[in-house]
Scaffold this active site. Sequence first.
Site, PDB file in Angstrom:
ATOM      1  N   GLU A  25       0.824  -1.218   0.000  1.00  0.00           N
ATOM      2  CA  GLU A  25       0.000   0.000   0.000  1.00  0.00           C
ATOM      3  C   GLU A  25       0.855   1.263   0.000  1.00  0.00           C
ATOM      4  O   GLU A  25       2.076   1.201   0.206  1.00  0.00           O
ATOM      5  CB  GLU A  25      -0.949  -0.006   1.192  1.00  0.00           C
ATOM      6  CG  GLU A  25      -0.235  -0.113   2.527  1.00  0.00           C
ATOM      7  CD  GLU A  25      -0.899   0.676   3.636  1.00  0.00           C
ATOM      8  OE1 GLU A  25      -1.264   1.838   3.394  1.00  0.00           O
ATOM      9  OE2 GLU A  25      -1.013   0.132   4.752  1.00  0.00           O
ATOM     10  N   LYS A 160      -2.192  -1.323  15.852  1.00  0.00           N
ATOM     11  CA  LYS A 160      -1.596  -0.514  16.925  1.00  0.00           C
ATOM     12  C   LYS A 160      -2.620  -0.316  18.021  1.00  0.00           C
ATOM     13  O   LYS A 160      -3.813  -0.219  17.738  1.00  0.00           O
ATOM     14  CB  LYS A 160      -1.220   0.866  16.377  1.00  0.00           C
ATOM     15  CG  LYS A 160       0.017   0.849  15.530  1.00  0.00           C
ATOM     16  CD  LYS A 160       0.618   2.245  15.404  1.00  0.00           C
ATOM     17  CE  LYS A 160       1.876   2.148  14.561  1.00  0.00           C
ATOM     18  NZ  LYS A 160       1.707   2.682  13.215  1.00  0.00           N
TER      19      LYS A 160
HETATM   20  N1  PSU Z   1      -2.247   1.879  11.065  1.00  0.00           N
HETATM   21  C1  PSU Z   1      -0.910   1.858  11.131  1.00  0.00           C
HETATM   22  N2  PSU Z   1      -0.198   2.336  10.083  1.00  0.00           N
HETATM   23  C2  PSU Z   1      -0.807   2.844   8.960  1.00  0.00           C
HETATM   24  C3  PSU Z   1      -2.225   2.841   8.916  1.00  0.00           C
HETATM   25  C4  PSU Z   1      -2.909   2.361   9.976  1.00  0.00           C
HETATM   26  O1  PSU Z   1      -0.349   1.403  12.105  1.00  0.00           O
HETATM   27  O2  PSU Z   1      -0.118   3.284   8.031  1.00  0.00           O
HETATM   28  C5  PSU Z   1      -2.904   3.370   7.679  1.00  0.00           C
HETATM   29  C6  PSU Z   1      -3.247   2.195   6.750  1.00  0.00           C
HETATM   30  O3  PSU Z   1      -3.126   2.622   5.407  1.00  0.00           O
HETATM   31  C7  PSU Z   1      -4.711   1.945   7.076  1.00  0.00           C
HETATM   32  C8  PSU Z   1      -5.206   3.339   7.362  1.00  0.00           C
HETATM   33  O4  PSU Z   1      -5.429   1.331   6.040  1.00  0.00           O
HETATM   34  O5  PSU Z   1      -4.148   3.976   8.045  1.00  0.00           O
HETATM   35  C9  PSU Z   1      -6.472   3.320   8.177  1.00  0.00           C
HETATM   36  O6  PSU Z   1      -6.967   4.623   8.316  1.00  0.00           O
HETATM   37  P1  PSU Z   1      -8.393   4.841   8.992  1.00  0.00           P
HETATM   38  O7  PSU Z   1      -8.239   4.439  10.429  1.00  0.00           O
HETATM   39  O8  PSU Z   1      -8.662   6.295   8.869  1.00  0.00           O
HETATM   40  O9  PSU Z   1      -9.367   4.006   8.242  1.00  0.00           O
END
Ligand code: PSU
Length: 308
Positions: A25, A160
Site C-alpha cells: 500500500e 496498533k
Molecule cells: N495503522 C498503522 N499504520 C498505517 C495505517 C494504519 O499502524 O499506516 C494506515 C493504513 O493505510 C490503514 C489506514 O489502512 O491507516 C487506516 O486509516 P483509517 O483508520 O482512517 O481508516
Amino acid sequence: MNRYFNVSAEVKSALEKNIPVVALESTIICHGMPYPQNVETALAVEKIVRDKGCVPATTAIVGGVLTVGCSKRQIELLGRQGMSVVKASRRDLPVLSAKGINGATTVAGTMYACKLAGVDVFATGGIGGAHRNSEKTMDISADLDELQQTDVTVVCAGAKSILDIGLTLECLETRGVPVIGYRTDDMPAFYTRKSGFKVDYRMDSAEEIAATILARKELQLNGGMLVVNPVPEEYSMDPDYINGKISEAIAEADRLGIGGKELTPFLLDSIRRSTDGESLEANIQLVYSNVRLACDIASALCALRSGK
Ligand code: PSU
Ligand code: MN
C-alpha cells in the site's frame, strides 16, 4: 483496464504466468513514515519481493489513475510529497480519479485495487480498525468492511493500540473475517508481540495459509482474511513505554478535537515524534518481515494452483 485503472505490464504478465505477486500500500509511504526513510523502505520492500522470486505491486492513485505496480519514479514522487498526498480509502477513489490527482491508498483502497487486478496477497504494517471509544464515536475503519467484502489476504503485524484491539477483533468476527496468527496464538499489537487478545487460528506454514485462501475461494466466500505476523522479537518494543506514548497521543487528539480521516494520521505522526524515531526501526523491520511472509504465501498459492 480503463482510464482510471492501470496494472503495470510487469504485474499483468506475472499474473498471466502464475508468477506470485505481492501488493503493497501507499498510505504507509505517504503518511506512515517520514521522508526519506519512507522511499528507502518502499524500494527495499520491492527488492525483498524480487529476491523472493515474486513481483511487487505497489499501489497508489497516480494523477487520478488507480495504479497497481507503481514505478520507482512514482514511488519517489509520492514519498517526497508525503503528508500532502490525499489518503485514499474506498470512498475517496472515484473523487480522486475524477479530479485527476494523487492518492495514497489505505488497506481498504489497496484491497479494492487488488481485486480489480486479480492480486490475492497484500502486505502492510498495521491495519485500521475500531478506535478506542468507537462504541460511541462509530469511528471504525473502512478497512474492516473491505475485509468483509473483498477477497484479498492481508498480512500485517496486527493493529496498533491506538485502536481498541478487542473491539476490532469483534468487528472482524461479525464480518466473517478469519484472523490467522502466523506461528502465534496471540493477536500482536504492531510494536509488541502480544495485545492480551487471542487470534482465531494459529497456522505455522505459508502452505496452510495458502490452502485456506483456496478453500475460501472454492466455498465462494467473498471476503478476505487477515494474517497477523508478530514483529520480530529483536525489534519488539517495551509495551509500557509505547503504550504510554500512545495514550498521550490519544489524549492530545481528544484535546484538539481531531476526528474523522485525520485521526489515524495524527496519532501515527504524534507517536513517531514522541518516540523520537525509536519506533521507526520497529516499524520498518516488521514491514520487511510481513513482506517476506506474504511472498511465501503468494508462492505457495501459485504452487497449489499449478498443482505442484
Ligand atoms: N495503522 C498503522 N499504520 C498505517 C495505517 C494504519 O499502524 O499506516 C494506515 C493504513 O493505510 C490503514 C489506514 O489502512 O491507516 C487506516 O486509516 P483509517 O483508520 O482512517 O481508516
Ligand atoms: Mn476512521
